[in-house]
Write a protein that holds these residues in place. Structure first.
Motif, PDB file in Angstrom:
ATOM      1  N   TYR A  96       9.395  15.893  -5.152  1.00 28.93           N
ATOM      2  CA  TYR A  96       8.072  16.260  -4.798  1.00 28.93           C
ATOM      3  C   TYR A  96       6.740  15.470  -5.386  1.00 28.93           C
ATOM      4  CZ  TYR A  96      11.436  19.526  -4.769  1.00 28.93           C
ATOM      5  OH  TYR A  96      12.640  21.052  -4.846  1.00 28.93           O
ATOM      6  N   SER A  97       7.191  14.371  -6.323  1.00 26.59           N
ATOM      7  CA  SER A  97       5.664  13.493  -6.693  1.00 26.59           C
ATOM      8  C   SER A  97       5.879  12.444  -5.202  1.00 26.59           C
ATOM      9  CB  SER A  97       5.708  12.458  -7.092  1.00 26.59           C
ATOM     10  OG  SER A  97       6.033  13.454  -9.189  1.00 26.59           O
ATOM     11  N   PHE A  98       4.247  12.019  -4.962  1.00 22.63           N
ATOM     12  CA  PHE A  98       4.039  10.932  -3.902  1.00 22.63           C
ATOM     13  C   PHE A  98       5.263  10.271  -4.340  1.00 22.63           C
ATOM     14  CE2 PHE A  98       1.516   7.130  -2.652  1.00 22.63           C
ATOM     15  CZ  PHE A  98       1.219   7.576  -1.557  1.00 22.63           C
ATOM     16  N   GLN A  99       5.496   9.616  -3.182  1.00 20.37           N
ATOM     17  CA  GLN A  99       6.950   8.703  -3.176  1.00 20.37           C
ATOM     18  C   GLN A  99       6.396   7.369  -2.336  1.00 20.37           C
ATOM     19  OE1 GLN A  99      10.071   9.806  -3.974  1.00 20.37           O
ATOM     20  NE2 GLN A  99       9.145  11.018  -4.705  1.00 20.37           N
ATOM     21  N   GLY A 100       4.909   7.263  -1.858  1.00 21.90           N
ATOM     22  CA  GLY A 100       4.763   6.293  -1.100  1.00 21.90           C
ATOM     23  C   GLY A 100       4.079   5.745  -0.027  1.00 21.90           C
ATOM     24  N   LEU A 101       3.564   4.794   1.015  1.00 26.78           N
ATOM     25  CA  LEU A 101       3.832   5.030   2.088  1.00 26.78           C
ATOM     26  C   LEU A 101       4.877   3.892   2.903  1.00 26.78           C
ATOM     27  CD1 LEU A 101      -0.060   3.780   2.025  1.00 26.78           C
ATOM     28  CD2 LEU A 101       1.220   6.564   2.238  1.00 26.78           C
ATOM     29  N   GLY A 102       5.678   3.347   1.682  1.00 20.37           N
ATOM     30  CA  GLY A 102       6.881   2.519   2.555  1.00 20.37           C
ATOM     31  C   GLY A 102       5.912   0.925   3.198  1.00 20.37           C
ATOM     32  N   GLU A 103       6.739   1.050   4.434  1.00 21.92           N
ATOM     33  CA  GLU A 103       6.480  -0.122   5.203  1.00 21.92           C
ATOM     34  C   GLU A 103       4.877  -0.581   5.795  1.00 21.92           C
ATOM     35  OE1 GLU A 103       7.796  -2.898   9.104  1.00 21.92           O
ATOM     36  OE2 GLU A 103       8.858  -1.555   7.958  1.00 21.92           O
ATOM     37  N   GLU A 104       4.580   0.440   5.882  1.00 22.93           N
ATOM     38  CA  GLU A 104       3.421   0.933   5.960  1.00 22.93           C
ATOM     39  C   GLU A 104       2.227  -0.630   4.561  1.00 22.93           C
ATOM     40  OE1 GLU A 104      -0.297   0.107   7.619  1.00 22.93           O
ATOM     41  OE2 GLU A 104       1.474   0.510   8.563  1.00 22.93           O
ATOM     42  N   GLY A 105       2.570   0.918   3.493  1.00 25.75           N
ATOM     43  CA  GLY A 105       2.206  -0.096   2.471  1.00 25.75           C
ATOM     44  C   GLY A 105       1.963  -1.040   1.838  1.00 25.75           C
ATOM     45  N   VAL A 106       3.418  -2.289   2.473  1.00 27.10           N
ATOM     46  CA  VAL A 106       3.199  -3.277   2.259  1.00 27.10           C
ATOM     47  C   VAL A 106       2.497  -3.925   3.547  1.00 27.10           C
ATOM     48  CG1 VAL A 106       5.093  -5.382   2.124  1.00 27.10           C
ATOM     49  CG2 VAL A 106       5.766  -3.105   1.611  1.00 27.10           C
ATOM     50  N   LYS A 107       2.421  -3.203   4.201  1.00 25.40           N
ATOM     51  CA  LYS A 107       1.932  -4.049   5.390  1.00 25.40           C
ATOM     52  C   LYS A 107      -0.104  -3.957   5.202  1.00 25.40           C
ATOM     53  CE  LYS A 107       4.375  -3.797   9.867  1.00 25.40           C
ATOM     54  NZ  LYS A 107       4.016  -2.613  10.852  1.00 25.40           N
ATOM     55  N   ILE A 108      -0.419  -2.892   4.184  1.00 23.32           N
ATOM     56  CA  ILE A 108      -1.535  -2.948   3.786  1.00 23.32           C
ATOM     57  C   ILE A 108      -1.609  -3.434   2.734  1.00 23.32           C
ATOM     58  CG2 ILE A 108      -3.460  -1.285   2.502  1.00 23.32           C
ATOM     59  CD1 ILE A 108      -1.717   1.266   3.879  1.00 23.32           C
TER      60      ILE A 108
END
Length: 331
Positions: free
Chosen positions: A131-143
């Motif tokens: 239930y914790s924040f799991q991250g933005l995934g690929e979009e997070g890498v691009k950011i």
């Protein structure tokens, strides 16, 4: 296990014929500009003799490639134009988790101004609770990539799954393997093939030898650009989030040629402890630090209590530079 350092030549056909005619298991690879042959078990490997062999190193260590028994000089790992393992104590800094473009860019500018050499941030987040924040995934890498490019810092971020390797090949400068995946052997094999420098964290309950054997998977896969990262191990102590094993770091440095990093943020668990643990790590001889920084830590979506403000990080960088100078290094 016997490691054979081979003479410079293109054809090892006679040697290969001998190996194929024996019952020894073997592997040819090239690391650090050297042509190598691994052969085992010892009883069979000892029978191998050929004019192609320059040096044979027999070891009882289960991490022969990561061992300093064959490679005496310390390895230096290049992350774009940043060298880890030299005179300079390299600092990678940034948020625990990538939350937004504005957040990452704000931190990137601040840590670059303070003297950080790498930008860190989590896009794929391994969390204890689903239930914790799991991250933005690929979009997070691009950011993270865009922010790193804007301020001129290489980026390091954690991979969690083999299926994401193409994303890391395309966008990331240094691939981090987190503590929970330190013995995910399928992931270690995949990351070895990505062709990027690797930051390998020590597992929560790994011995130093197990940590070095995890590194062995990467080297065995042909990737010698590995930096070991001590991030605290789980012990009986509750005053800190984890126990920063300074003695383990020092011991590892006597056993391997690979450079050493420390992550003071995770074992601290509280931002007021991060400065002291970071400085202790520099005094112990680490080559790199991994530090969490957030523009507004109280509102962070993960690990809010251990992240430094940009102002506190700047103070810490000044202290690191002073200590490094006293030790004959730079930061």
């Amino acid at each position: 296990m016997i490691l054979f350092i081979l003479k410079e030549r293109k054809d090892y056909s006679t040697l290969k014929e001998k190996l194929q005619g024996s019952s020894a298991s073997y592997k040819f690879l090239n690391l650090y500009g050297k042509n190598l042959l691994l052969a085992w078990p010892d009883s069979e490997a000892e029978k191998i003799s050929d004019e192609s062999v320059e040096i044979a190193v027999k070891t009882k260590r289960p991490y022969v490639l990561a061992s300093n028994e064959w490679k005496k000089e310390p390895t230096r790992v290049k992350v774009k134009d940043v060298e880890v393992g030299g005179e300079k104590v390299v600092v990678a800094a940034g948020p625990c988790a990538v939350e937004s473009e504005e957040q990452v860019l704000t931190v990137a500018k601040a840590v670059k101004r303070a003297g950080a050499s790498l930008l860190r941030g989590g896009a794929y987040k391994p969390r204890t609770s689903p239930y914790s924040f799991q991250g933005l995934g690929e979009e997070g890498v691009k950011i993270l990539r865009r922010a790193g490019d804007e301020v001129g810092l290489p980026i390091v971020t954690e991979i969690m799954d083999t299926k994401d390797s193409e994303v890391f090949k395309k966008y990331v400068d240094m691939v981090q393997i987190g503590a929970r995946n330190a013995q995910n052997f399928s992931l270690l094999k995949e990351v070895a093939s990505i062709g990027k420098p690797v930051l390998l964290k020590r597992g929560l309950a790994n011995t130093v030898e197990e940590w070095l054997q995890a590194a062995e998977y990467l080297l065995y896969g042909g990737n010698g650009d590995v930096v070991l990262c001590e991030r605290g191990i789980r012990t009986f102590e509750k005053a800190t989030r984890f126990t920063l094993d300074v003695g383990g770091m020092v011991a590892a440095k006597t056993m391997t040629h690979l450079p050493m990093c420390a992550d003071p943020s995770h074992p601290a668990g509280k931002r007021e402890l991060v400065h002291s643990l970071a400085l202790a790590s520099v005094a112990a001889g680490v080559d790199m630090l991994l530090i969490e920084v957030h523009p507004n830590p109280e509102k962070a979506l993960s690990d809010s209590e251990q992240q430094l403000t940009p102002e506190s990080f700047e103070v810490l960088m000044n202290r690191i530079k002073a200590l490094a100078s006293a030790l004959g290094r730079s930061a």
